[in-house]
Write a protein that holds these residues in place. Structure first.
Motif, mmCIF file in Angstrom:
data_model
loop_
_atom_site.group_PDB
_atom_site.id
_atom_site.type_symbol
_atom_site.label_atom_id
_atom_site.label_comp_id
_atom_site.label_asym_id
_atom_site.label_seq_id
_atom_site.Cartn_x
_atom_site.Cartn_y
_atom_site.Cartn_z
ATOM 1 N N UNK A 56 0.868 -1.169 0.000
ATOM 2 C CA UNK A 56 0.000 0.000 0.000
ATOM 3 C C UNK A 56 0.909 1.224 0.000
ATOM 4 N N UNK A 57 0.555 2.225 -0.788
ATOM 5 C CA UNK A 57 1.438 3.372 -0.923
ATOM 6 C C UNK A 57 0.646 4.632 -1.238
ATOM 7 N N UNK A 58 1.305 5.757 -1.099
ATOM 8 C CA UNK A 58 0.740 7.036 -1.509
ATOM 9 C C UNK A 58 1.424 7.401 -2.820
ATOM 10 N N UNK A 59 0.607 7.573 -3.849
ATOM 11 C CA UNK A 59 1.134 7.897 -5.179
ATOM 12 C C UNK A 59 1.150 9.413 -5.348
ATOM 13 N N UNK A 60 2.328 9.939 -5.597
ATOM 14 C CA UNK A 60 2.397 11.351 -5.963
ATOM 15 C C UNK A 60 2.274 11.431 -7.478
ATOM 16 N N UNK A 61 2.139 12.610 -8.001
ATOM 17 C CA UNK A 61 1.917 12.757 -9.431
ATOM 18 C C UNK A 61 3.042 13.604 -10.027
ATOM 19 N N UNK A 62 4.132 12.951 -10.468
ATOM 20 C CA UNK A 62 5.314 13.666 -10.953
ATOM 21 C C UNK A 62 5.016 14.603 -12.119
ATOM 22 N N UNK A 63 4.093 14.232 -12.982
ATOM 23 C CA UNK A 63 3.768 15.105 -14.119
ATOM 24 C C UNK A 63 3.208 16.436 -13.614
ATOM 25 N N UNK A 64 2.347 16.373 -12.590
ATOM 26 C CA UNK A 64 1.803 17.609 -12.004
ATOM 27 C C UNK A 64 2.906 18.438 -11.352
ATOM 28 N N UNK A 65 3.825 17.759 -10.658
ATOM 29 C CA UNK A 65 4.934 18.476 -10.026
ATOM 30 C C UNK A 65 5.790 19.177 -11.078
#
Length: 109
Positions: A56-65
């Protein structure tokens, strides 16, 4: 963490690599994930999907960053002299097999 008594029932760490290390350590210590302890990471790296159990993980959104960073850079290059901004970007919780979900109990005092 596994030596603490009573042991933690859940661990949330800063990266998926650290979380996978906890999965290995828990396995070696005979701690069943998620039955004895839930584990959650951050990043949603490929290893999170391939670990046993799947993490289980928290997905960040590199494209948005990246898009936000480029927009801010272009604004600066165009003369924007506004003070630094705090930008909050969204994340997603990806629930996999390393966490055990139980009903939430509400306690009224």
């Amino acid at each position: 963490l596994l030596a603490i008594r009573p042991p933690p029932t859940a661990v949330v760490v800063a990266t998926d690599l650290m979380a996978v290390g906890i999965l290995f350590a828990a396995h070696e210590a005979g701690t069943a994930v998620p039955h004895d302890m839930s584990v959650t990471g951050f990043d949603d790296l490929h290893i999170a999907r391939e670990s046993t159990p799947a993490l289980t993980t928290v997905r960040n959104h590199p494209r948005d960053m990246g898009s936000t960073a480029v927009q801010r850079l272009i604004a600066r290059l165009d003369g924007d002299e506004s003070p630094a901004q705090h930008v909050r970007l969204g994340v997603s919780l990806v629930i996999r097999d390393s966490t055990r979900l139980e009903p939430v109990h509400e306690f009224v005092a």
